[in-house]
Scaffold this active site. Structure first.
Site, PDB file in Angstrom:
ATOM      1  N   LYS A 183      -0.155  -0.982 -12.896  1.00  0.00           N
ATOM      2  CA  LYS A 183      -1.529  -1.436 -12.584  1.00  0.00           C
ATOM      3  C   LYS A 183      -1.994  -2.457 -13.614  1.00  0.00           C
ATOM      4  O   LYS A 183      -2.592  -3.474 -13.277  1.00  0.00           O
ATOM      5  CB  LYS A 183      -2.486  -0.256 -12.628  1.00  0.00           C
TER       6      LYS A 183
ATOM      7  N   ASN B 113       8.343 -15.435   9.909  1.00  0.00           N
ATOM      8  CA  ASN B 113       8.294 -14.526   8.755  1.00  0.00           C
ATOM      9  C   ASN B 113       9.683 -13.941   8.570  1.00  0.00           C
ATOM     10  O   ASN B 113      10.304 -13.539   9.550  1.00  0.00           O
ATOM     11  CB  ASN B 113       7.343 -13.350   9.010  1.00  0.00           C
ATOM     12  N   GLY B 114      10.133 -13.838   7.334  1.00  0.00           N
ATOM     13  CA  GLY B 114      11.442 -13.240   7.075  1.00  0.00           C
ATOM     14  C   GLY B 114      12.398 -14.255   6.498  1.00  0.00           C
ATOM     15  O   GLY B 114      11.986 -15.304   5.997  1.00  0.00           O
TER      16      GLY B 114
ATOM     17  N   GLU C 156       0.300  -5.922 -13.395  1.00  0.00           N
ATOM     18  CA  GLU C 156       0.166  -6.787 -12.215  1.00  0.00           C
ATOM     19  C   GLU C 156      -1.245  -7.348 -12.072  1.00  0.00           C
ATOM     20  O   GLU C 156      -1.431  -8.383 -11.444  1.00  0.00           O
ATOM     21  CB  GLU C 156       0.624  -6.081 -10.942  1.00  0.00           C
TER      22      GLU C 156
ATOM     23  N   HIS D  66      14.462   7.173 -28.755  1.00  0.00           N
ATOM     24  CA  HIS D  66      15.771   6.643 -28.365  1.00  0.00           C
ATOM     25  C   HIS D  66      15.746   5.132 -28.219  1.00  0.00           C
ATOM     26  O   HIS D  66      16.599   4.564 -27.553  1.00  0.00           O
ATOM     27  CB  HIS D  66      16.240   7.327 -27.079  1.00  0.00           C
TER      28      HIS D  66
ATOM     29  N   LYS E 143       0.647  -8.323  -0.503  1.00  0.00           N
ATOM     30  CA  LYS E 143       0.261  -6.956  -0.136  1.00  0.00           C
ATOM     31  C   LYS E 143       1.362  -6.279   0.665  1.00  0.00           C
ATOM     32  O   LYS E 143       1.611  -5.099   0.530  1.00  0.00           O
ATOM     33  CB  LYS E 143      -1.037  -7.006   0.680  1.00  0.00           C
TER      34      LYS E 143
ATOM     35  N   TRP F  63       4.479 -17.380   2.083  1.00  0.00           N
ATOM     36  CA  TRP F  63       4.776 -16.876   0.747  1.00  0.00           C
ATOM     37  C   TRP F  63       6.192 -17.340   0.471  1.00  0.00           C
ATOM     38  O   TRP F  63       7.146 -16.879   1.108  1.00  0.00           O
ATOM     39  CB  TRP F  63       4.677 -15.351   0.748  1.00  0.00           C
TER      40      TRP F  63
ATOM     41  N   ARG G 159      -2.542 -10.388   2.553  1.00  0.00           N
ATOM     42  CA  ARG G 159      -1.110 -10.112   2.460  1.00  0.00           C
ATOM     43  C   ARG G 159      -0.467 -10.892   1.312  1.00  0.00           C
ATOM     44  O   ARG G 159       0.638 -10.566   0.894  1.00  0.00           O
ATOM     45  CB  ARG G 159      -0.421 -10.507   3.768  1.00  0.00           C
TER      46      ARG G 159
ATOM     47  N   CYS H 225       4.055 -13.557   4.310  1.00  0.00           N
ATOM     48  CA  CYS H 225       3.722 -14.526   5.344  1.00  0.00           C
ATOM     49  C   CYS H 225       2.943 -13.860   6.476  1.00  0.00           C
ATOM     50  O   CYS H 225       3.176 -12.695   6.793  1.00  0.00           O
ATOM     51  CB  CYS H 225       4.983 -15.119   5.939  1.00  0.00           C
TER      52      CYS H 225
ATOM     53  N   GLU I 157       3.028   4.247 -13.281  1.00  0.00           N
ATOM     54  CA  GLU I 157       2.055   3.633 -12.367  1.00  0.00           C
ATOM     55  C   GLU I 157       0.944   2.935 -13.158  1.00  0.00           C
ATOM     56  O   GLU I 157       0.499   1.842 -12.790  1.00  0.00           O
ATOM     57  CB  GLU I 157       1.480   4.700 -11.418  1.00  0.00           C
TER      58      GLU I 157
HETATM   59  C1  F6R Z   1       1.326  -2.027  -6.681  1.00  0.00           C
HETATM   60  C2  F6R Z   1       1.615  -2.277  -5.283  1.00  0.00           C
HETATM   61  C3  F6R Z   1       3.028  -2.361  -4.846  1.00  0.00           C
HETATM   62  C4  F6R Z   1       3.218  -1.562  -3.551  1.00  0.00           C
HETATM   63  C5  F6R Z   1       4.628  -1.811  -2.979  1.00  0.00           C
HETATM   64  C6  F6R Z   1       4.877  -0.966  -1.740  1.00  0.00           C
HETATM   65  O1  F6R Z   1      -0.042  -2.009  -6.925  1.00  0.00           O
HETATM   66  O2  F6R Z   1       0.728  -2.413  -4.497  1.00  0.00           O
HETATM   67  O3  F6R Z   1       3.922  -1.948  -5.826  1.00  0.00           O
HETATM   68  O4  F6R Z   1       3.025  -0.215  -3.836  1.00  0.00           O
HETATM   69  O5  F6R Z   1       4.764  -3.158  -2.661  1.00  0.00           O
HETATM   70  O6  F6R Z   1       3.946  -1.256  -0.746  1.00  0.00           O
HETATM   71  P1  F6R Z   1       3.769  -0.289   0.503  1.00  0.00           P
HETATM   72  O7  F6R Z   1       3.142   0.975   0.003  1.00  0.00           O
HETATM   73  O8  F6R Z   1       2.901  -1.042   1.450  1.00  0.00           O
HETATM   74  O9  F6R Z   1       5.154  -0.025   1.040  1.00  0.00           O
END
Ligand code: F6R
Length: 585
Positions: free
Chosen positions: A467, A98-99, A470, A486, A580, A72, A28, A2, A463
């Protein structure tokens, strides 16, 4: 997640100002939005809409104050009735939030018993109704807000707007609120980047403070209602939200990585030395992070063990509070967070502080909540990251942790050398995008992709899988190659794609055996290594740069994820359901 943007001042088309403010908060992540502005004679214009903000402007409406919100969804589905601003029965008191208000249900039931009728499924709507109820006893708005702060539980950022009085009241607990003032008005937002086009001095509210905007003046109060001085700080924030010729922020940010990494290699020695001294003094330390930041943390544990011969833990931030009993004054907690606002990271650092442990933050955002809370900080220097997916901030974290391990080992120069080689490999893999594009088109309709790595390549596999899933919504999973037998091997069948990270290091032979094992069961094996082998059906060459090979290896997966997303006709910058900045639990 949000976003909030509010204004009071001399400007006269505030709906469009707020509209632009909300657009700048789009990155965001959100699913609906709303705006409220005051018109003449205490009338108002309220627009609430599901979906993304369109490019066109709003009709010009004469107004000098108002606020807006990008939502959101947490409590209640993505419907217009659930979008903010929410209001009381008389449409006199409006709120953006927000929250999460954890005790909203209890408050709502009490209000319903008193005759309040709710029109949404949100937790937020209790706020204007609470204010309406309290207003029956007093019209002292500061008193009302103080009472509400006492009543609600959870981590929140809230702005109340009293329409007839033309007054805003803002307060927060953990979630950020930032305020700034220039010659023509007062701006409030949940994110300093939204204020950067208008002002260069800001104040970040502290938990429990109450900020009041009235007659174009600002005043600040502590939780007991005692006036406080507002100490503005410079906002050194470069607004960089243009695509600069790229189609998406994701590919722009992938391409920016060599430059970001070079800056870190060339400029961070002194800062890293300070951080290393802190680590040396501590007993029992832990990296924490969420999502990609957690995978960076995990990579850091391998760097520290292999290079610096030091043990350090890594914990998922949302789990940290259940693991934190070991913390004491001599412990060091190292939170990693691009945004510096991730609520689980913030809660963890608060927990660490409660236990009097030291904190050293690695964050990309100057002035973020994490930046302000931590005892010591390192800025990631990745520049604004707009794509919801972490790319350059992830490799920046790896570069910092890699150099930190080398500083601890007294081999900074060696670390620099390896990273410089890694940067060349990043440039090379970016130049091989046509080949990666072809692989993406081959993989675009697959149901599953498995990714294997051992040692430091294991978190790289995790990781990489994140990528891919998502961005393209294709199921991808990273595994330690040794775990295959396993269980996971049961999933391998004819043509199952398996990406194998196989740098020529101490893991090489064992990982190669795993590649043979999956190939024998029909897998389509994609090898990433400095050394080709007949077991690979496709091969991408990445030269070895010691453990810094992790960086070009991840960039390969970033590009693959990007091109798979395009091949599937999806938007890589704003994947569904993702935000974000994850500011709710
Ligand atoms: C993956 C991604 C998320 C962030 C996670 C933490 O591509 O962007 O997994 O890494 O939400 O975000 P920050 O680094 O802002 O705490």
């Amino acid at each position: 997640m949000c976003g909030i943007f509010a204004y009071q001042g001399e400007k006269t088309d505030v709906a469009n100002l707020i509209f632009s403010g909300l657009k700048s908060l789009e990155y965001r992540g959100y699913d609906s939005w709303g705006i409220l502005v005051k018109k003449n004679n205490n009338a108002f214009y309220l627009k609430r809409q599901v979906g993304k903000i369109k490019e066109e402007k709003l009709p010009p409406i004469f107004s000098t104050e108002g606020f807006g919100h990008t939502r959101w969804a947490t409590h209640g589905g993505v419907f217009e009735k659930n979008t903010h601003p929410h209001f009381d029965s008389q449409k006199q008191i409006f709120v953006v939030h927000n929250g999460i208000i954890e005790n909203f249900n209890q408050l709502k039931q009490e209000l319903i018993k008193k005759g309040h009728i709710f029109t949404s499924e949100t937790d937020t709507e209790v706020l204007p109704h609470l204010a309406e109820e309290l207003r029956k006893k007093t019209n002292d708005r500061l008193k009302i807000i103080k009472e509400i702060i006492k009543k609600i539980q959870g981590l929140n950022a809230v702005i109340f707007y009293f329409l007839n009085d033309s007054e805003f009241y803002a307060f927060k607990n953990s979630s950020p609120i930032v305020v700034g003032k220039n010659h023509d008005g007062i701006f409030l937002a949940s994110d300093a980047s939204a204020l950067a086009p208008y002002i260069n001095k800001v104040y970040f509210l502290d938990d429990g403070e109450i900020l009041v905007i009235k007659e174009k003046n600002l005043s600040l109060f502590d939780k007991n209602g005692k006036p406080k001085k507002i100490n503005f700080i410079n906002l050194n924030y470069k607004v960089e939200d243009t695509l600069g010729g790229y189609k998406h922020f994701m590919i722009k940010e992938i391409n920016e990585q060599p430059k970001v990494l070079k800056t870190i290699v060339d400029t961070q020695e002194q800062n890293l030395k300070k951080a290393a001294n802190l680590i040396k003094k501590s007993y029992g330390s832990c990296f924490i992070g969420c999502g990609s930041a957690y995978y960076a943390s995990l990579t850091g544990t391998y760097f520290f063990s292999k290079i610096a011969k030091r043990h350090i833990n890594a914990a998922v931030a949302s789990e940290f509070s259940y693991l934190a009993d070991f913390l004491k004054e001599t412990s060091l907690v190292i939170p990693l967070s691009q945004s510096g606002e991730t609520i689980d990271v913030i809660s963890s650092i608060k927990k660490a502080k409660e236990k009097k442990a030291k904190t050293l933050a690695l964050t990309n955002v100057l002035g973020s909540t994490l930046y302000r809370l931590a005892d010591e900080k390192l800025l990631l220097l990745a520049g604004p990251e707009k794509c919801v997916l972490s790319t350059k901030s992830f490799t920046a974290k790896l570069a910092f942790l890699y150099l930190l391990a080398h500083i601890l080992n007294g081999t900074f120069k060696k670390g620099q050398e390896n990273l410089k080689k890694a940067i060349k490999e990043v440039e090379k893999i970016i130049n091989e995008r046509e080949k990666i594009k072809k692989l993406a088109s081959f993989l675009k309709n697959k149901e599953h992709i498995f990714i294997l790595g051992r040692g430091v390549s294991y978190p790289v596999a995790l990781e990489s899988a994140l990528k891919i899933k998502e961005s393209s919504y294709i199921h991808a999973e990273g595994f330690p190659a040794g775990e295959l037998k396993h269980g996971v091997i049961a999933l391998i069948e004819k043509e199952t794609p398996v990406i194998v990270y196989n740098p020529v290091d101490e893991t090489y032979e064992d990982t190669l055996s795993s590649a043979y094992e999956v190939s024998a069961r029909g897998a389509y094996v994609i090898g990433i290594s400095s050394k080709n082998n007949s077991v690979y059906h496709q091969f991408f060459q990445i030269e070895d740069c010691a453990d810094a090979t992790t960086i070009p290896n991840v960039v390969f997966a970033q590009l693959l994820g990007y091109y798979m997303t395009l091949a599937r006709g999806l938007d890589p910058d704003k994947p569904r359901n993702l935000a974000k900045s994850v500011t709710v639990k």
